[in-house]
Write an enzyme that holds these catalytic residues in place. Sequence first.
Site, short mmCIF file in Angstrom:
data_model
loop_
_atom_site.label_atom_id
_atom_site.label_comp_id
_atom_site.label_asym_id
_atom_site.label_seq_id
_atom_site.Cartn_x
_atom_site.Cartn_y
_atom_site.Cartn_z
N HIS A 57 0.83 -1.21 0.00
CA HIS A 57 0.00 0.00 0.00
C HIS A 57 0.86 1.26 0.00
O HIS A 57 0.52 2.27 0.63
CB HIS A 57 -0.95 0.02 1.20
N ASN B 119 -10.19 -3.60 1.36
CA ASN B 119 -9.79 -3.48 -0.04
C ASN B 119 -11.03 -3.23 -0.90
O ASN B 119 -12.15 -3.12 -0.40
CB ASN B 119 -9.09 -4.76 -0.51
#
Length: 508
Positions: A76, A149
């Site tokens: 990320h 997500n």
Amino acid sequence: MSYPAEFPISNQLLEYRKEHENEDNGNTTTDGGNLAVNVNTSLTIGKRGPVLLEDLDFFDIMQHFNRERIPERVVHAKGAGAFGFFEVTHDVSQYTAAKVFNGIGKRTHIAVRFSQVTFEMGSQDTTRDVRGFAIKFYTEDGTWDLVGNNTPIFFIQDSKLFPDLIHILKRNPVTHVRDWNMFWDFFSLRPESIHQLLIFYSDRGIPNGYRRMNGYGSNTFSLINKEGVLVYCKFHYLTNQGISNLEANSATLIAGQDPDYALRDLYNAIATGNFPSWNFYIQVMTQEQVQTCNFNPFDVTKVWPHSSYPLIPVGQLHLNKNPSNYFAEIEQLSFNPGSFVPGINGSPDKVLQGRLMAYSDTSRYRLGVNYLQIPVNSPNRINNFNRDGFMTIRSQGGAPNYHPNSFGGPEESVRAKLLYPSMELKGISGFYDLGFDDNFTQPRIFYQTVLDDGAKTRLIQNIVNDLKNASSFIQERQINVFKNVDSEFGRRVCVGLKKFCDFTEVDL
């Protein structure tokens, strides 16, 4: 003076000058507030002589510059973020006593960070990848982090495989390039990955910006109501902007023209008042239903069918404020799936269990032991016995730093105790690999009933474009996995690959 409103991200400096044009800019100082002697040149002996150690302004500038970057996130790394609020629209008190859901119309300040999972800070926004969608709720009971997500499932069932998963998604340690043998070798050997792989290579593998994708808590969590009754739940946040995705060729073109496409789109939308929002839902499964469920509800590679566990509306997420400084408010924004509030907690989900430790550990590595004292991460109140450490900001005054004591300080919360879940656990300790259970029923439904003919064709083409780069023995093994999902699906992938390589052992 006017500026083109459709491109606000390009006008940040112009807007700053406009807002501060009547202000006295003052004198340049060091970080310590001392007046800087010269900001353009170094102190030297003569015009051509060496720089002197006495140039303290130079050292102040360079030593700060050398430390401007903190370690980027292992995953990320690149993302975008914004701020807004969560508003309750429906009563769910029968399921949870969490104050964040307490009362229709109640608003809670939130921070949201969108991201790619795999690639580095400088990557393009339109690469095929899972997208992170993490929400920090600044509740009256502390911060609650819902770290999910844009897919309702994940690649693996056990956190112990997470480092291996990320290794094969990143760069070969010898060549330092992405290695398709690593990638497909792992997935062909771990069949639980197939469900997520189909979503990954479907149209939703490249969202058209962050505003036009759904979000999911992905893992299984628990809710506890005021009577102490526990149910398990899944969190969903569905975009009100409509799902929109990019076709692979278009994504490649945009990557070359604007690698920050998604970040720019989000910033400009909020800056022009086009505030994005998502409807927030839960799915609920009782403890009794867990016992009769025909799949493992704590397996993050599985979805809970909506027909059996329908979406229950809870509220809406609204984003209406861009960060005032990206580094301070987004790069330093930290999330922890184990940051629960009374009425919300975890579950036996193996991947969630691993995340409960990993996220706080990586935040302490990146940002320091006191990362929760950084303003964007800080709860409304910190009241405990932890003290000191690198970059202490809130030392809690003269309160005692030990418990029990005779001089005041916080006491245990009766409410938190009442709302802490009690779970009956039975079994024999051991290393249980569930990755070879029924991994094909749900992806078969996805392929055969969710995807139309055009979506199936694009899915297969996207797979072929990457699988063609792997060794033939890995290709053949992966095709057999596809055939277990749907024989025609596996055959079509094989036909697509024959355009690029010669198969002699694969039965079409």
